[in-house]
Design a protein around this motif. Sequence first.
Motif, mmCIF file in Angstrom:
data_model
loop_
_atom_site.group_PDB
_atom_site.id
_atom_site.type_symbol
_atom_site.label_atom_id
_atom_site.label_comp_id
_atom_site.label_asym_id
_atom_site.label_seq_id
_atom_site.Cartn_x
_atom_site.Cartn_y
_atom_site.Cartn_z
ATOM 1 N N GLY A 79 -16.681 -3.296 -2.496
ATOM 2 C CA GLY A 79 -15.505 -3.212 -1.529
ATOM 3 C C GLY A 79 -15.585 -2.230 -0.555
ATOM 4 O O GLY A 79 -16.550 -1.387 -0.317
ATOM 5 N N HIS A 110 -6.988 0.080 0.484
ATOM 6 C CA HIS A 110 -5.523 -0.180 0.379
ATOM 7 C C HIS A 110 -5.018 0.751 1.158
ATOM 8 O O HIS A 110 -4.067 0.654 2.023
ATOM 9 C CB HIS A 110 -5.106 -0.355 -1.430
ATOM 10 C CG HIS A 110 -5.309 -1.666 -1.548
ATOM 11 N ND1 HIS A 110 -6.536 -2.131 -2.002
ATOM 12 C CD2 HIS A 110 -4.263 -2.629 -2.120
ATOM 13 C CE1 HIS A 110 -6.364 -3.013 -2.743
ATOM 14 N NE2 HIS A 110 -5.227 -3.585 -2.922
ATOM 15 N N TYR A 113 0.882 -1.303 -0.117
ATOM 16 C CA TYR A 113 -0.133 -0.212 0.077
ATOM 17 C C TYR A 113 0.864 1.237 0.073
ATOM 18 O O TYR A 113 0.280 2.198 -0.718
ATOM 19 C CB TYR A 113 -0.992 -0.012 1.239
ATOM 20 C CG TYR A 113 -1.309 -1.364 1.597
ATOM 21 C CD1 TYR A 113 -1.935 -2.150 0.808
ATOM 22 C CD2 TYR A 113 -1.527 -1.695 2.853
ATOM 23 C CE1 TYR A 113 -2.554 -3.309 1.107
ATOM 24 C CE2 TYR A 113 -2.046 -2.847 3.305
ATOM 25 C CZ TYR A 113 -2.582 -3.756 2.333
ATOM 26 O OH TYR A 113 -3.146 -5.008 2.747
ATOM 27 N N TYR A 116 -11.445 -2.406 -10.003
ATOM 28 C CA TYR A 116 -10.519 -1.324 -10.424
ATOM 29 C C TYR A 116 -11.093 -0.565 -11.689
ATOM 30 O O TYR A 116 -11.204 0.435 -11.954
ATOM 31 C CB TYR A 116 -9.151 -2.231 -10.783
ATOM 32 C CG TYR A 116 -8.340 -2.260 -9.555
ATOM 33 C CD1 TYR A 116 -8.868 -2.507 -8.074
ATOM 34 C CD2 TYR A 116 -6.971 -2.525 -9.596
ATOM 35 C CE1 TYR A 116 -8.092 -2.620 -7.317
ATOM 36 C CE2 TYR A 116 -6.046 -2.863 -8.538
ATOM 37 C CZ TYR A 116 -6.809 -2.901 -7.452
ATOM 38 O OH TYR A 116 -6.067 -3.268 -6.389
ATOM 39 N N LEU A 154 -9.743 6.924 -4.653
ATOM 40 C CA LEU A 154 -8.748 5.849 -5.186
ATOM 41 C C LEU A 154 -8.168 5.106 -4.173
ATOM 42 O O LEU A 154 -7.580 5.325 -3.434
ATOM 43 C CB LEU A 154 -7.646 6.886 -5.613
ATOM 44 C CG LEU A 154 -7.990 7.614 -6.830
ATOM 45 C CD1 LEU A 154 -6.698 8.512 -7.261
ATOM 46 C CD2 LEU A 154 -8.359 7.022 -8.064
ATOM 47 N N TRP A 155 -8.787 3.649 -4.335
ATOM 48 C CA TRP A 155 -8.330 2.796 -3.472
ATOM 49 C C TRP A 155 -8.270 2.977 -2.260
ATOM 50 O O TRP A 155 -7.356 2.959 -1.250
ATOM 51 C CB TRP A 155 -7.238 2.055 -3.933
ATOM 52 C CG TRP A 155 -7.188 1.684 -5.473
ATOM 53 C CD1 TRP A 155 -7.713 0.518 -5.820
ATOM 54 C CD2 TRP A 155 -6.698 2.224 -6.563
ATOM 55 N NE1 TRP A 155 -7.383 0.288 -7.082
ATOM 56 C CE2 TRP A 155 -6.982 1.385 -7.598
ATOM 57 C CE3 TRP A 155 -6.049 3.527 -6.873
ATOM 58 C CZ2 TRP A 155 -6.541 1.794 -9.086
ATOM 59 C CZ3 TRP A 155 -5.795 3.946 -7.930
ATOM 60 C CH2 TRP A 155 -6.091 3.107 -9.223
ATOM 61 N N ASP A 193 -10.832 -3.524 -2.313
ATOM 62 C CA ASP A 193 -11.407 -2.268 -3.087
ATOM 63 C C ASP A 193 -12.475 -2.570 -4.015
ATOM 64 O O ASP A 193 -12.399 -3.696 -4.263
ATOM 65 C CB ASP A 193 -10.202 -1.251 -3.516
ATOM 66 C CG ASP A 193 -9.688 -0.483 -2.465
ATOM 67 O OD1 ASP A 193 -10.516 0.392 -2.033
ATOM 68 O OD2 ASP A 193 -8.574 -0.424 -2.308
ATOM 69 N N SER A 225 -10.256 -7.607 -5.363
ATOM 70 C CA SER A 225 -9.524 -6.882 -4.663
ATOM 71 C C SER A 225 -10.565 -6.441 -3.236
ATOM 72 O O SER A 225 -11.926 -6.530 -3.472
ATOM 73 C CB SER A 225 -9.273 -5.398 -5.417
ATOM 74 O OG SER A 225 -8.961 -4.254 -4.540
ATOM 75 N N GLU A 236 -6.705 -11.599 -0.873
ATOM 76 C CA GLU A 236 -7.598 -11.398 -1.882
ATOM 77 C C GLU A 236 -7.814 -12.637 -2.718
ATOM 78 O O GLU A 236 -7.097 -13.557 -2.894
ATOM 79 C CB GLU A 236 -7.056 -10.238 -2.983
ATOM 80 C CG GLU A 236 -7.254 -8.931 -2.003
ATOM 81 C CD GLU A 236 -6.386 -7.966 -2.791
ATOM 82 O OE1 GLU A 236 -7.088 -6.726 -2.733
ATOM 83 O OE2 GLU A 236 -5.368 -8.023 -3.549
ATOM 84 N N ILE A 257 -13.095 2.208 -10.555
ATOM 85 C CA ILE A 257 -12.563 3.058 -10.073
ATOM 86 C C ILE A 257 -11.797 4.073 -11.211
ATOM 87 O O ILE A 257 -11.598 5.158 -10.998
ATOM 88 C CB ILE A 257 -11.396 2.604 -9.022
ATOM 89 C CG1 ILE A 257 -11.899 1.926 -7.639
ATOM 90 C CG2 ILE A 257 -10.492 3.608 -8.580
ATOM 91 C CD1 ILE A 257 -11.056 1.378 -6.928
#
Length: 267
Positions: free
Chosen positions: A165, A213, A84, A193, A209-210, A190, A188, A225, A196
């Motif tokens: 997420g 993470h 991260y 992707y 954004l994430w 989150d 994920s 995951e 996002i």
Amino acid sequence: MEELISLLGHRVRLVDLTHRLGPSPSEPVPPWLEAQTHEEGAEVWEGMFGIPRGALPGGRGFAGEMLHRLSTHAGTHVDAPWHYAPTAGGAPAATIDRVPLSWCVGDLVVVDVSDLPTGHLIGRDEVVERLAGIAPDLQAGAVVAFYTGAERLWGDEKFWETGCGLGREAVLALLERGVRTIGTDAWSLDRPYPLIGAEWQQRRDPAALWPAHFAGIEQPYLQIEKLANLTAVPAIGATILAFPIKVECGSGAWTRAVALVAEPGER
């Protein structure tokens, strides 16, 4: 895969929580596995040591595999705090070879969020409410895994576009209760992707954004995951083992995650 064994005098059911590691449409960058046949294995020994095929049982050597372009985040895997950010909680973030082994085993709590739509951002209140109905006395060291339903699409290219997420506050709510490892059956922890990325084009909001993470910058924790078979274990009462391969200075590593479920009368 399920098996029964005796462990420390108790009968337990083993539930494999791991996907096979290999080429899959569910991986945007799929691993490439090159198999070595037994016949090719015999050629290796002949080339290295001059041992003729006839000296080997059936004229065959050892089978083997070479994995190419294999991400440490392919298949069922554990993310280290280093994944991260370089720091976590104001200290250097741990790489996968330095994470505490105690974080990789614990009481498993499975939270079913498959009723939530793909792309839903799970907030603090939702996590607290759902845990209250499953594990109101959640103990520090428990591993909380979210079943989003994405697993049903494993083997399909839409897998990485599927599932809900966790938001930043949802992650921190778990860490505040002593959870150090959070899992998901999705690609994920989150939201997907591609979603996002698409939202960034419209909103340009860095906070979106994430967030799951990047919550690890504030407090270190592990993610597991692409878990499998979470529906085969009870919401509470199982133990998870998810020790990662000791990849030197790695941001993550593959795991053979397994749940131990006590047989009736053994708890």
